[in-house]
Scaffold this motif. Structure first.
Motif, PDB file in Angstrom:
ATOM      1  N   ARG A 593     -23.540 -63.560  -7.134  1.00 20.31           N
ATOM      2  CA  ARG A 593     -23.564 -61.934  -7.549  1.00 20.31           C
ATOM      3  C   ARG A 593     -23.851 -60.870  -6.359  1.00 20.31           C
ATOM      4  NH1 ARG A 593     -29.160 -62.252 -11.373  1.00 20.31           N
ATOM      5  NH2 ARG A 593     -28.319 -60.020 -11.374  1.00 20.31           N
ATOM      6  N   ASP A 594     -23.337 -59.548  -6.630  1.00 20.22           N
ATOM      7  CA  ASP A 594     -23.316 -58.863  -5.416  1.00 20.22           C
ATOM      8  C   ASP A 594     -24.473 -57.803  -5.941  1.00 20.22           C
ATOM      9  OD1 ASP A 594     -22.232 -57.438  -7.518  1.00 20.22           O
ATOM     10  OD2 ASP A 594     -20.323 -56.731  -6.516  1.00 20.22           O
ATOM     11  N   ASP A 595     -25.261 -58.123  -6.862  1.00 19.67           N
ATOM     12  CA  ASP A 595     -26.171 -57.069  -7.262  1.00 19.67           C
ATOM     13  C   ASP A 595     -27.768 -57.405  -7.161  1.00 19.67           C
ATOM     14  OD1 ASP A 595     -26.067 -58.976  -9.201  1.00 19.67           O
ATOM     15  OD2 ASP A 595     -26.141 -57.755 -10.933  1.00 19.67           O
ATOM     16  N   LEU A 596     -27.820 -58.530  -6.231  1.00 22.01           N
ATOM     17  CA  LEU A 596     -29.107 -59.090  -6.005  1.00 22.01           C
ATOM     18  C   LEU A 596     -29.019 -59.665  -4.756  1.00 22.01           C
ATOM     19  CD1 LEU A 596     -31.778 -59.314  -7.359  1.00 22.01           C
ATOM     20  CD2 LEU A 596     -31.134 -61.646  -7.989  1.00 22.01           C
ATOM     21  N   PRO A 597     -29.828 -59.417  -3.757  1.00 21.33           N
ATOM     22  CA  PRO A 597     -29.891 -60.252  -2.528  1.00 21.33           C
ATOM     23  C   PRO A 597     -29.748 -61.870  -2.700  1.00 21.33           C
ATOM     24  CG  PRO A 597     -31.607 -58.472  -2.441  1.00 21.33           C
ATOM     25  CD  PRO A 597     -30.957 -58.611  -3.827  1.00 21.33           C
ATOM     26  N   LEU A 598     -28.870 -62.327  -1.866  1.00 24.79           N
ATOM     27  CA  LEU A 598     -28.857 -63.596  -1.976  1.00 24.79           C
ATOM     28  C   LEU A 598     -30.069 -64.599  -1.847  1.00 24.79           C
ATOM     29  CD1 LEU A 598     -26.162 -65.240  -2.390  1.00 24.79           C
ATOM     30  CD2 LEU A 598     -25.880 -65.228   0.171  1.00 24.79           C
ATOM     31  N   ALA A 599     -31.142 -64.137  -0.960  1.00 22.94           N
ATOM     32  CA  ALA A 599     -32.381 -64.522  -0.970  1.00 22.94           C
ATOM     33  C   ALA A 599     -33.171 -64.747  -2.228  1.00 22.94           C
ATOM     34  CB  ALA A 599     -33.184 -63.854   0.089  1.00 22.94           C
ATOM     35  N   ASP A 600     -32.779 -63.684  -3.122  1.00 24.12           N
ATOM     36  CA  ASP A 600     -33.559 -63.637  -4.161  1.00 24.12           C
ATOM     37  C   ASP A 600     -32.965 -64.530  -5.249  1.00 24.12           C
ATOM     38  OD1 ASP A 600     -34.868 -61.473  -3.064  1.00 24.12           O
ATOM     39  OD2 ASP A 600     -34.489 -60.014  -4.591  1.00 24.12           O
ATOM     40  N   THR A 601     -31.812 -64.585  -5.339  1.00 25.29           N
ATOM     41  CA  THR A 601     -30.970 -65.586  -6.211  1.00 25.29           C
ATOM     42  C   THR A 601     -31.285 -67.055  -5.751  1.00 25.29           C
ATOM     43  OG1 THR A 601     -29.102 -64.086  -6.345  1.00 25.29           O
ATOM     44  CG2 THR A 601     -28.720 -66.292  -6.991  1.00 25.29           C
TER      45      THR A 601
END
Ligand code: MET
Ligand code: ZN
Length: 781
Positions: A593-601
């Motif tokens: 997703r481009d709507d959440l930082p990769l770190a959070d995902t």
């Protein structure tokens, strides 16, 4: 035109139209090229038939691109077809056939391409490695002092002529000379101290000839890709790469007969170099404005515009790495800002669309709402065309902009995109959740596992036989029911367990027969992911993967692997490893997703895996392996961004695994051998045992590990699983001894380089039997 920016002397420059893309998928909407090539390899069709299929694909692509809104004339349509790989195509265009292939290349470009790419029983193929920070693999050029270099423009010229016949003025595309030389490796025949870069001037001279041939064939434009400009991971520092680019393009730009040159810098941030690139004597420059940025102060003070005087700027505002609909309003604002600053702006993609599937409208089984948020290659081209129209007249595209606004708002508000319980759980994670007990305590607690010195194990998968594929396909088509399919898989697991016992391995695996793919398997079982039907993306040559789409917050509705692992463990006294794919690899091999930082995902995925490990352990599994083969792949090209990446990626692995009590042995697996750059990160994973690819590099990894004082378990691969070759006992013994010279026996594990799913049973049994004997020989010594 300013003094520094000059038109090609022999012709007047037709400006590039204001919409273009850097490249397009070449495998075909239904992987037609794969089938055509594989049937040619089998001898079922001949070169002429394959050539015809490829010609049709190229023609269909050009027609499609024009239908989707790229202008037919002026060089907006790129010629980005490749039979196998674009770097290999450059090798052929440079005539840079390594001497060791001289007797193998046959009489055509096509036979040469396949000989280099695939090798044969007497020729090791060119090495393959990942292209920048993507999961695409290219064939590594091999150069030495003697490698021939002579322009071969046949393919480039013929594609151009094909396009002309269709009434399309296309733009030939080539990997640029600096990137080519930097990606090449010295051949085994090269003298001490030789570097491919030593031959850059000769390479540039051949490019000049290729450009002359293209100009003579009527090409208005040529595209030269120089992603080396954005990478800090090459053998030469970035400042020097920029200097090489300046020298090279001063030469090429000054050539007497050539098409106008578009120089591209995809995959990263070229902001710091942009003014200098723009000042080169070429006609257009592209920058990746999705991964990268604009040099804001130079834009504000007018110096960027001055550098671009006489040069067009292809603004890469449409993401070529991902499958989301572009925020058109934001992209248009960026392009408009450039145009208002006086820069001649062309709308473009951030990179070639080769990294995304063809067409969303093929995904008829996908949830309609999710589908409305997506854009594959065809949709990206349409977006480029809309933005180009908007750049000329913003009001004319207001309806399209408003439609995307609505889509983005719908996506943001849709159920599952943001789930409070998942967000709250991730927000409540503390540092302690990422820490296990001290390593010594764990070692003591794990003695109960009774694992011998130089313990033998495998990486997880056993051969994926045609029976397994047939059963999976029959189940997918509904021809056999769940019970029958489960029964088949149980029988397969039992067979694999018995086989490992017979071979004499110490720590067993269940074989992963139930997994179509090590990421998709989990994507299908986790909430927040969707899988596509036709979303194939070329990984190398004729191989393609179907990345899953990570669209929402991730959670685990039910255990994913427990039943299979528990069944496997019930069959044997020896420990069976639970087998999971790690959070970083799940992200790396999906569309994220481009709507959440990769770190959070990554934290969300890690928490789901943490629960899975907990369930495995509760069900009696004592060893769990969490594979992270993509840890190195996602390392940012930009040195400034690497620390932050390593921090969150290592943190995600630790969050996934740190819930395990001391007596649970956590393994990880990495499959690449150049890991000097990330050795601290590997240490930081804090896994009890790490298996790592090493056989091909003859245990190169062992030395840095030894120097680093690595203190936990380590299994450098002693069996190269990339070919059917069976390594002998002597060979594997020697590799184990090489490792044992640097790493204490109680830390050393004995295993293959990677999983065995691509191998056949015959060679697998022979190789593993030798592996066990080799370990016993070294133990006895
Ligand atoms: C690309 S790494 C593969 C690891 C996986 N466990 C396997 O054995 O197939
Ligand atoms: Zn692997």
């Amino acid at each position: 035109m300013t003094a520094t920016s000059q038109p090609a002397p022999s012709q007047t420059v037709t400006p590039l139209p204001n919409a273009t893309i850097l490249g397009y998928p070449r495998i075909g909407r239904r992987r037609e090229l794969k089938r055509a090539i594989e049937s040619f390899w089998k001898g079922a069709t001949d070169e002429a038939q394959l050539g015809e299929t490829a010609r049709e694909l190229r023609a269909a692509t050009r027609t499609r691109l024009v239908e989707l809104g790229l202008p037919a004339t002026g060089g907006a349509v790129p010629e980005s077809f490749s039979f196998y790989d674009q770097v290999l195509d450059a090798t052929i265009a440079l005539g840079a056939i390594p001497h060791r292939f001289a007797d193998a290349v046959g009489s055509s470009d096509l036979t040469a391409t396949f000989a280099l790419a695939r090798g044969d029983k007497d020729h090791q193929p060119l090495e393959m490695t990942k292209w920048f920070d993507t999961n695409y693999h290219y064939s590594v050029p091999e150069l030495d002092e003697q490698t021939p270099l002579a322009a071969n423009s046949a393919a480039l010229v013929s594609y151009l002529a094909e396009a002309k016949e269709q009434g399309i003025e296309s733009r030939p595309v080539l990997v640029g000379p600096v990137t080519y030389a930097l990606l090449a490796k010295a051949s085994d025949a090269a003298g001490e101290g030789f570097a491919p870069l030593d031959r850059l001037d000769e390479i540039v001279a051949v490019y000049a000839q290729l450009l002359a041939d293209l100009a003579a064939a009527g090409a208005a434009w040529v595209q030269l890709d120089e992603p080396a400009l954005v990478s800090d991971s090459l053998s030469v520092p970035r400042a020097e790469i920029l200097a090489l680019v300046e020298r090279t393009y001063a030469t090429l730009g000054g050539a007497s007969a050539r098409p106008a040159i578009l120089l591209t810098a995809p995959y990263g941030d070229s902001a710091a170099a942009l003014s200098r690139i723009a000042a080169l004597p070429i006609e257009a420059v592209q920058a990746d404005l999705v991964r990268g940025s604009l040099p804001e102060s130079e834009l504000a003070d007018g110096s960027l515009a001055a550098a671009f005087e006489g040069t067009q700027f292809v603004a890469g505002v449409v993401d070529g790495r991902n499958i989301w609909r572009t925020n058109l309003r934001a992209a248009l604002a960026t392009a408009t800002r450039l145009q208002d600053a006086g820069i001649a702006t062309v709308i473009g993609t951030s990179n070639s669309l080769q990294h995304v599937p063809h067409d969303v409208s093929d995904e008829t089984k996908l949830d309609a709402r999710l589908r409305s948020w997506l854009a594959f290659a065809d949709q990206k081209v349409e977006q480029v065309a809309i933005l180009a129209k908007g750049l000329a007249d913003a009001a004319s595209v207001e309806a399209e902009l408003a439609e995307v606004d609505a889509v983005l708002a719908d996506r943001a508000a849709a159920p599952g995109v943001s789930t409070a319980a998942i967000r709250d759980r991730a927000a409540a994670v503390t540092a302690a959740d990422r820490d296990r007990a001290p390593e010594g305590d764990r070692r003591d607690a794990q003695r109960a596992l009774n694992i011998p010195e130089l313990a033998t194990t495998t990486i997880g998968s056993f051969p994926q036989t045609s029976e397994i594929r047939v059963a999976r396909a029959a189940f997918a088509r509904g021809e056999i029911d769940q019970a029958a399919y489960d029964g088949f898989l149980r029988a397969e697991i039992e067979r694999v367990i018995r086989l490992q016992e017979e071979i004499g391995l110490d720590v067993l695996v269940h074989g992963e027969a139930e997994r179509n793919d090590m990421v998709q398997y989990f994507a299908e079982l986790l909430d927040g992911f969707a899988v596509t039907e036709h979303g194939w993306v070329q990984s190398y040559g004729t191989r393609a993967t179907r990345p899953s789409i990570l669209w929402g917050d991730v959670s685990r509705p039910a255990p994913m692997t427990v039943a299979w692992s528990v069944y496997a463990q019930s069959l044997t006294e020896r420990p069976v490893k639970g087998m999971l794919t790690g959070p970083v690899t799940i992200l790396a091999w999906s569309f994220v997703r481009d709507d959440l930082p990769l770190a959070d995902t990554a934290s969300q995925v890690a928490l789901a895996l943490r629960d899975e490990i907990n369930d495995l352990v509760e069900a009696g599994i004592k060893i769990v392996q969490v594979d992270e083969p993509a840890l190195r792949e996602l390392l940012p090209l930009d040195a400034d961004r690497q620390a932050a990446y390593l921090d969150w990626s290592v943190g995600a692995f630790r969050l996934a695994t740190a819930g395990a009590a001391s007596e649970v042995q956590i393994h990880t697996h990495l499959c690449y051998s150049e890991f000097g750059e990330i050795i601290d990160a590997v240490d930081g994973l804090d896994a009890d045992v790490t298996s790592i690819e090493a056989a091909r590099s003859r245990m190169d990894v062992v030395e840095p590990l030894g120097d680093h004082g690595y203190s936990r378990g380590i299994g450098p691969g002693v069996y190269d699983i990339h070919s059917p070759r069976v390594p002998s006992v002597a060979e594997q013994t020697e590799l184990i001894q090489l490792a044992a010279a640097r790493i204490p026996g109680e830390q050393l594990w004995v295993n293959p380089d990677c999983g065995l799913k691509t191998r056949g049973y015959e060679e697998t049994v022979a190789s593993l039997t030798n592996l066990v004997q080799a370990a016993r020989a070294v133990r006895g010594a």
